[in-house]
Motif scaffolding. Sequence first.
Motif, mmCIF file in Angstrom:
data_model
loop_
_atom_site.group_PDB
_atom_site.id
_atom_site.type_symbol
_atom_site.label_atom_id
_atom_site.label_comp_id
_atom_site.label_asym_id
_atom_site.label_seq_id
_atom_site.Cartn_x
_atom_site.Cartn_y
_atom_site.Cartn_z
ATOM 1 N N ASN A 1 -1.900 6.944 -3.176
ATOM 2 C CA ASN A 1 -1.929 7.002 -1.721
ATOM 3 C C ASN A 1 -2.397 8.386 -1.263
ATOM 4 O OD1 ASN A 1 -1.465 6.189 0.964
ATOM 5 N ND2 ASN A 1 0.519 7.201 0.927
ATOM 6 N N LYS B 1 5.189 -2.156 -9.123
ATOM 7 C CA LYS B 1 4.142 -2.262 -8.112
ATOM 8 C C LYS B 1 2.795 -2.010 -8.761
ATOM 9 C CE LYS B 1 7.222 -1.128 -4.434
ATOM 10 N NZ LYS B 1 8.098 -0.045 -4.034
ATOM 11 N N LEU C 1 2.046 4.929 -7.260
ATOM 12 C CA LEU C 1 1.533 4.435 -5.992
ATOM 13 C C LEU C 1 1.400 5.586 -5.002
ATOM 14 C CD1 LEU C 1 0.915 1.494 -5.289
ATOM 15 C CD2 LEU C 1 3.035 1.432 -3.994
ATOM 16 N N PHE D 1 -1.490 -1.384 -8.409
ATOM 17 C CA PHE D 1 -2.443 -0.734 -7.511
ATOM 18 C C PHE D 1 -3.822 -0.776 -8.153
ATOM 19 C CE2 PHE D 1 -0.206 2.298 -10.121
ATOM 20 C CZ PHE D 1 -1.231 2.904 -10.823
#
Lengths: 508, 329
Positions: free
Chosen positions: A449, A248, A445, A250
């Motif tokens: 966050n 992922k 991630l 970001f």
Amino acid sequence: MMADAAPLLSIKEITKKFTGITAVDHVSFDIGNNEIHALIGENGAGKSTLCKMLTGEYNIDEGHIEINGEEMHFKEPADSMKVGISMVYQERNLVGYMTAAQNVFLGSEPMKGIVVDQKEIQKKAEKLQEYLGVNIPLDVPVEKLGAGEQQLVEIMRANSTTPQILILDEPTASLGEGEIGPFLNFVKKMTKDLDLSVIYITHKLEEIFAIADKVTVMADGKKTLTANISEITQEECVKAMIRGDKIKTFDIPKKDYKELEKKKVIEVNELTYGGKEHDVQFYVCKGEAVGFYGLVGSGRTETMEIISGIRPADKKEFMFDGETVTGGDSFKMIQKGIILTPELRRDGIFPSLNLVENVCTLFVKKFATAIGMIKKKEGVDFTLEVLKKNGTKYTSRNQLISELSGGNMQKIIIGRSIEVENLKLITMDEPTAGMDLGAKSEIYLKIRNLTDNLEKGVIFISSELEELLKVCDRMYVFYEGNIVKELKREEFDKEVILGYALGGAVNG
Amino acid sequence: MADKGKKGAEIGSFITKYFLLIADAILILVFGILRPGFLQPINLLDIISTASLVGTMGMGAGIVMMVGEMNFGVAAEATLTASILGWSLGKGYMPAYVAALLAALVLIGLMGVLDSFFAVILGVPAFIATLAISKINDGFVRLLTENKTMYYSSWPELFTFIGQGKIAGIPVITIVFVLIIAALWFLMEKTRLGSYIEAVGNNQSCCSHVGINVRKVKIIAFVICSVVCGFSGIMASSKTANVMNTLGSSLMMDAMAAAMMGATFLRPGRFNIPGTVVAALLTSIISNGIIFMGAPDFLKDMISGVILIIAVGYIAMTRKEGLPSVKMG
């Protein structure tokens, strides 16, 4: 003609199945004479299992291996040793109180009648040392030696049977930054001098490009690539390692440091522990991820354990959320809003308790009535929510936490920690240790966050500089218990950081 | 400054290494000054005789501790061995003393195999397995002794030879003790098996990687332990010329303590034969001295306890990994 052309070691479609999973799936490749062949892949890709089949520690379920064109079947490691395959395992396999010489010949001691011939052991060890071109003290207990020297003792042992093929399983995992370079040079030289072939298992790409002639990449038990090192790039290796798009991505928003500094969560100047004053000037602001980098033992963990009330200190005083803190155990600190997820995952879990119990122990008060009875229903609901929020993979909430993978355990540890009421600062100590790239990216991630959406302060302690560079807004470098350098994101420079971490301010 | 620190550390490690021996010497001196009769050769020999029982059992128990396991059944095994010997001779099932002795030791050696079957092969935590088996053995002891102190007038004179006999004025039990010490010391220091026994306790996975059969080494350790402890039972029954149900249990705690205390001697953190012997002597000196002083008996337990907790507490403080099998998991 075939016999001449046959490679030293030829792996033909070998497969290993454990209950339910295929750890190694029809893998084939060749190892030539006098070559360093790197074997890379994420954790769990099947590298170690493959090599354990080569040594005979595991049976081969399907396929076979050939040495110089001759089919081989090993029942136990002793069989593979006889034809010249030797392996140095990832974990240290030494008897602490024995000397290096005794360790090298453990299990194959020269005897004089029924008495172990200690003199002969020493003599043989000296000869072996000369042969390999290493120089370590042979007559002190190995527990007194450093990690690098212990590694060499094992390499001596592996070479005591004069093998043709030496398998090194993540040999640099236990070495400090400063020891890796010399070790790689040693491996290169030894390979050449002794006319060995080396299978070098690792997941560090830099090392491969530094020493290997050839590379084979594995992912999910399958071989995805074999190539000459000169004909391949790092990117291609990474692509072959991860198969599919598990990673992922970001973005890190640009920070206005002036604005940020008005919202300091914690500010520390110095701490006294172990009878010494340590200069650890740092601060963390709301919505900021701060990296702590340094070698193992440089004081990163100690500092944060003291702040979090886990480790006793001789003297501590720091500002937290506008008040001066001088004492308090971890229970008090959690109430204030500071929590730490431990470096060793086993320090953060109750292995023989189930998921609900593992999540709710941190919130005993919340899920208990006034007289201390546990409110089960609320606890279960809360747990399910935490598990869902953090994308934990599990089969039942009643299963033991120790049945989960390391990544999923970490998700629970972090997941429950960030549910702490009025959490202001969370320290994650090596949260990605032993995880594969996909699981790591989920942690990254999560950190972003926490900072960008929830305005928490995060301290990210890691020995992998790459991940700190990727995730953090600011970074502090530790050296021998002190903070020696602070860098903002735009100042991040690998060389500079390493320089400080290895020797204070040498490169500064 | 640095030199001074180094010297201090050297003295510190010297004291740790020889703490037990120093304690032995000081206590002998103190008791000797307070009660000169304490130093009579006959009393000193008596101290060694007492120590030989605790010491022999301690060395046996220590060998299982060396491989990182624990045998809580040593007391029952000692009593059972003595009972088998006394019973088979008393009832006339065995014609000769030596044959009966060997038979008893073989049987108790098989008990060691049984211990290790559960502890090593099946993987029941050793201290639970051996505790359970010791209950069974207790039952057999009661069966053989008919639940009272065993004595048969038909026992041959040899029955008391080990415990009460003398050769050239020296008690046989002392000679036997020295022989056992020498044999076990040789085994542990000089032979391959001995070095494997200690290596297995220190790093099991390392041993299996270099091709040492860990299970086999552990089984052998259990068998040696049972035979040595069984023999300590025979020594004890020979000394008192009877077999009491409490024969083994009266020795076990002191014996276990001697093995653990012994691990502070010479090579701190490692169980070793000389250490066990010196520690057994210490227990014996304390109890003998207390009696000699006419002081109440309970003092003996208190003093032994204090010395033990200081000794193992010191190891816990100075060595991270502690003693191999004191972490009984």
